[in-house]
Scaffold this motif. Sequence first.
Motif, PDB file in Angstrom:
ATOM      1  N   PHE A   1       0.798  -1.225   0.000  1.00 28.19           N
ATOM      2  CA  PHE A   1       0.000   0.000   0.000  1.00 28.19           C
ATOM      3  C   PHE A   1       0.833   1.278   0.000  1.00 28.19           C
ATOM      4  CE2 PHE A   1      -3.092  -2.781   2.378  1.00 28.19           C
ATOM      5  CZ  PHE A   1      -3.857  -3.053   1.274  1.00 28.19           C
ATOM      6  N   VAL A   2       2.161   1.193   0.034  1.00 26.85           N
ATOM      7  CA  VAL A   2       2.974   2.404   0.056  1.00 26.85           C
ATOM      8  C   VAL A   2       2.971   3.054  -1.323  1.00 26.85           C
ATOM      9  CG1 VAL A   2       5.272   3.333   0.431  1.00 26.85           C
ATOM     10  CG2 VAL A   2       4.384   1.554   1.938  1.00 26.85           C
ATOM     11  N   PHE A   3       3.349   2.291  -2.339  1.00 33.23           N
ATOM     12  CA  PHE A   3       3.380   2.852  -3.689  1.00 33.23           C
ATOM     13  C   PHE A   3       1.977   3.180  -4.184  1.00 33.23           C
ATOM     14  CE2 PHE A   3       7.467   0.513  -3.830  1.00 33.23           C
ATOM     15  CZ  PHE A   3       8.283   1.588  -4.115  1.00 33.23           C
ATOM     16  N   LEU A   4       0.981   2.428  -3.737  1.00 38.84           N
ATOM     17  CA  LEU A   4      -0.387   2.711  -4.170  1.00 38.84           C
ATOM     18  C   LEU A   4      -0.874   4.048  -3.611  1.00 38.84           C
ATOM     19  CD1 LEU A   4      -2.703   1.653  -5.837  1.00 38.84           C
ATOM     20  CD2 LEU A   4      -3.548   0.443  -3.829  1.00 38.84           C
ATOM     21  N   GLY A   5      -0.498   4.358  -2.394  1.00 39.88           N
ATOM     22  CA  GLY A   5      -0.841   5.668  -1.824  1.00 39.88           C
ATOM     23  C   GLY A   5      -0.196   6.802  -2.610  1.00 39.88           C
ATOM     24  N   PHE A   6       1.099   6.620  -2.961  1.00 40.16           N
ATOM     25  CA  PHE A   6       1.783   7.620  -3.776  1.00 40.16           C
ATOM     26  C   PHE A   6       1.158   7.714  -5.165  1.00 40.16           C
ATOM     27  CE2 PHE A   6       5.618   6.933  -0.967  1.00 40.16           C
ATOM     28  CZ  PHE A   6       5.548   8.177  -0.381  1.00 40.16           C
ATOM     29  N   ALA A   7       0.772   6.570  -5.728  1.00 36.26           N
ATOM     30  CA  ALA A   7       0.159   6.574  -7.058  1.00 36.26           C
ATOM     31  C   ALA A   7      -1.164   7.335  -7.045  1.00 36.26           C
ATOM     32  CB  ALA A   7      -0.053   5.140  -7.539  1.00 36.26           C
ATOM     33  N   LEU A   8      -1.976   7.110  -6.032  1.00 36.53           N
ATOM     34  CA  LEU A   8      -3.247   7.834  -5.940  1.00 36.53           C
ATOM     35  C   LEU A   8      -3.011   9.329  -5.730  1.00 36.53           C
ATOM     36  CD1 LEU A   8      -5.322   5.320  -3.812  1.00 36.53           C
ATOM     37  CD2 LEU A   8      -5.630   5.872  -6.222  1.00 36.53           C
ATOM     38  N   GLY A   9      -2.024   9.674  -4.915  1.00 32.91           N
ATOM     39  CA  GLY A   9      -1.696  11.085  -4.708  1.00 32.91           C
ATOM     40  C   GLY A   9      -1.231  11.748  -5.995  1.00 32.91           C
ATOM     41  N   ALA A  10      -0.396  11.055  -6.765  1.00 35.88           N
ATOM     42  CA  ALA A  10       0.088  11.610  -8.037  1.00 35.88           C
ATOM     43  C   ALA A  10      -1.048  11.724  -9.049  1.00 35.88           C
ATOM     44  CB  ALA A  10       1.204  10.734  -8.596  1.00 35.88           C
ATOM     45  N   ALA A  11      -1.939  10.753  -9.068  1.00 38.43           N
ATOM     46  CA  ALA A  11      -3.051  10.789 -10.014  1.00 38.43           C
ATOM     47  C   ALA A  11      -3.986  11.966  -9.723  1.00 38.43           C
ATOM     48  CB  ALA A  11      -3.831   9.474  -9.973  1.00 38.43           C
TER      49      ALA A  11
ATOM     50  N   LEU B   1       6.254  24.943  -7.288  1.00 42.26           N
ATOM     51  CA  LEU B   1       6.708  23.583  -6.985  1.00 42.26           C
ATOM     52  C   LEU B   1       6.520  23.212  -5.519  1.00 42.26           C
ATOM     53  CD1 LEU B   1       7.999  20.927  -7.859  1.00 42.26           C
ATOM     54  CD2 LEU B   1      10.227  21.982  -7.510  1.00 42.26           C
ATOM     55  N   PRO B   2       6.869  24.059  -4.552  1.00 41.37           N
ATOM     56  CA  PRO B   2       6.654  23.667  -3.154  1.00 41.37           C
ATOM     57  C   PRO B   2       5.183  23.413  -2.816  1.00 41.37           C
ATOM     58  CG  PRO B   2       8.183  25.505  -3.250  1.00 41.37           C
ATOM     59  CD  PRO B   2       7.633  25.314  -4.637  1.00 41.37           C
ATOM     60  N   VAL B   3       4.301  24.238  -3.347  1.00 34.84           N
ATOM     61  CA  VAL B   3       2.870  24.046  -3.090  1.00 34.84           C
ATOM     62  C   VAL B   3       2.385  22.751  -3.747  1.00 34.84           C
ATOM     63  CG1 VAL B   3       0.569  24.998  -3.491  1.00 34.84           C
ATOM     64  CG2 VAL B   3       2.444  26.501  -2.804  1.00 34.84           C
ATOM     65  N   LEU B   4       2.844  22.492  -4.955  1.00 36.86           N
ATOM     66  CA  LEU B   4       2.454  21.271  -5.660  1.00 36.86           C
ATOM     67  C   LEU B   4       2.941  20.025  -4.925  1.00 36.86           C
ATOM     68  CD1 LEU B   4       0.895  20.677  -8.235  1.00 36.86           C
ATOM     69  CD2 LEU B   4       3.057  20.559  -9.435  1.00 36.86           C
ATOM     70  N   LEU B   5       4.166  20.076  -4.408  1.00 42.91           N
ATOM     71  CA  LEU B   5       4.695  18.939  -3.637  1.00 42.91           C
ATOM     72  C   LEU B   5       3.948  18.762  -2.318  1.00 42.91           C
ATOM     73  CD1 LEU B   5       8.526  19.285  -4.244  1.00 42.91           C
ATOM     74  CD2 LEU B   5       6.949  17.626  -5.250  1.00 42.91           C
ATOM     75  N   LEU B   6       3.529  19.861  -1.712  1.00 39.11           N
ATOM     76  CA  LEU B   6       2.735  19.767  -0.489  1.00 39.11           C
ATOM     77  C   LEU B   6       1.375  19.136  -0.770  1.00 39.11           C
ATOM     78  CD1 LEU B   6       2.536  20.484   2.533  1.00 39.11           C
ATOM     79  CD2 LEU B   6       1.528  22.644   1.830  1.00 39.11           C
ATOM     80  N   ILE B   7       0.748  19.517  -1.866  1.00 36.21           N
ATOM     81  CA  ILE B   7      -0.532  18.915  -2.258  1.00 36.21           C
ATOM     82  C   ILE B   7      -0.354  17.416  -2.509  1.00 36.21           C
ATOM     83  CG2 ILE B   7      -2.264  18.844  -4.101  1.00 36.21           C
ATOM     84  CD1 ILE B   7      -1.860  21.897  -4.371  1.00 36.21           C
ATOM     85  N   PHE B   8       0.706  17.060  -3.237  1.00 32.98           N
ATOM     86  CA  PHE B   8       0.995  15.651  -3.522  1.00 32.98           C
ATOM     87  C   PHE B   8       1.222  14.867  -2.241  1.00 32.98           C
ATOM     88  CE2 PHE B   8       4.569  12.617  -4.181  1.00 32.98           C
ATOM     89  CZ  PHE B   8       3.832  11.600  -4.767  1.00 32.98           C
ATOM     90  N   ALA B   9       1.995  15.422  -1.312  1.00 27.49           N
ATOM     91  CA  ALA B   9       2.285  14.728  -0.060  1.00 27.49           C
ATOM     92  C   ALA B   9       1.022  14.543   0.775  1.00 27.49           C
ATOM     93  CB  ALA B   9       3.341  15.492   0.727  1.00 27.49           C
ATOM     94  N   ALA B  10       0.204  15.575   0.853  1.00 28.46           N
ATOM     95  CA  ALA B  10      -1.026  15.489   1.645  1.00 28.46           C
ATOM     96  C   ALA B  10      -1.995  14.478   1.044  1.00 28.46           C
ATOM     97  CB  ALA B  10      -1.679  16.867   1.746  1.00 28.46           C
ATOM     98  N   LEU B  11      -2.134  14.494  -0.276  1.00 29.95           N
ATOM     99  CA  LEU B  11      -3.030  13.535  -0.932  1.00 29.95           C
ATOM    100  C   LEU B  11      -2.507  12.104  -0.801  1.00 29.95           C
ATOM    101  CD1 LEU B  11      -3.913  15.522  -4.166  1.00 29.95           C
ATOM    102  CD2 LEU B  11      -5.456  14.977  -2.277  1.00 29.95           C
ATOM    103  N   SER B  12      -1.204  11.923  -0.893  1.00 26.44           N
ATOM    104  CA  SER B  12      -0.618  10.589  -0.756  1.00 26.44           C
ATOM    105  C   SER B  12      -0.807  10.052   0.653  1.00 26.44           C
ATOM    106  CB  SER B  12       0.873  10.615  -1.096  1.00 26.44           C
ATOM    107  OG  SER B  12       1.060  10.975  -2.430  1.00 26.44           O
TER     108      SER B  12
END
Length: 92
Positions: A29-39, A54-65
């Motif tokens: 479930f680790v990569f799947l969480g990252f995959a859903l966050g990236a999607a 970029l920092p805001v986008l990475l924060l959004i990605f991290a929070a969603l993941s």
Amino acid sequence: MTEPLWTIWWVWLAGALVMAIAEMLLPGFVFLGFALGAAVTGLLLLVPGLSVSLPVLLLIFAALSLAAWLILRRYFALPKGQVKIFREDIND
């Protein structure tokens, strides 16, 4: 001028696909969480007029993941206190 690579929506969806394939090879479930966050991040970049740094986008990605990983863990993990016990060895 060319737009930065991290602001292109299909790059995020391609990364999500790569991580989903990695989840099939290395389950947990680790990569799947990252995959859903990236999607979801890639889909958010499809919103017209949305420009984020970029920092805001990475924060959004991290929070969603993190949110995706917590939801996956809640619904697909073993019940609390239950331990999986193997009675037979695959090599026997």
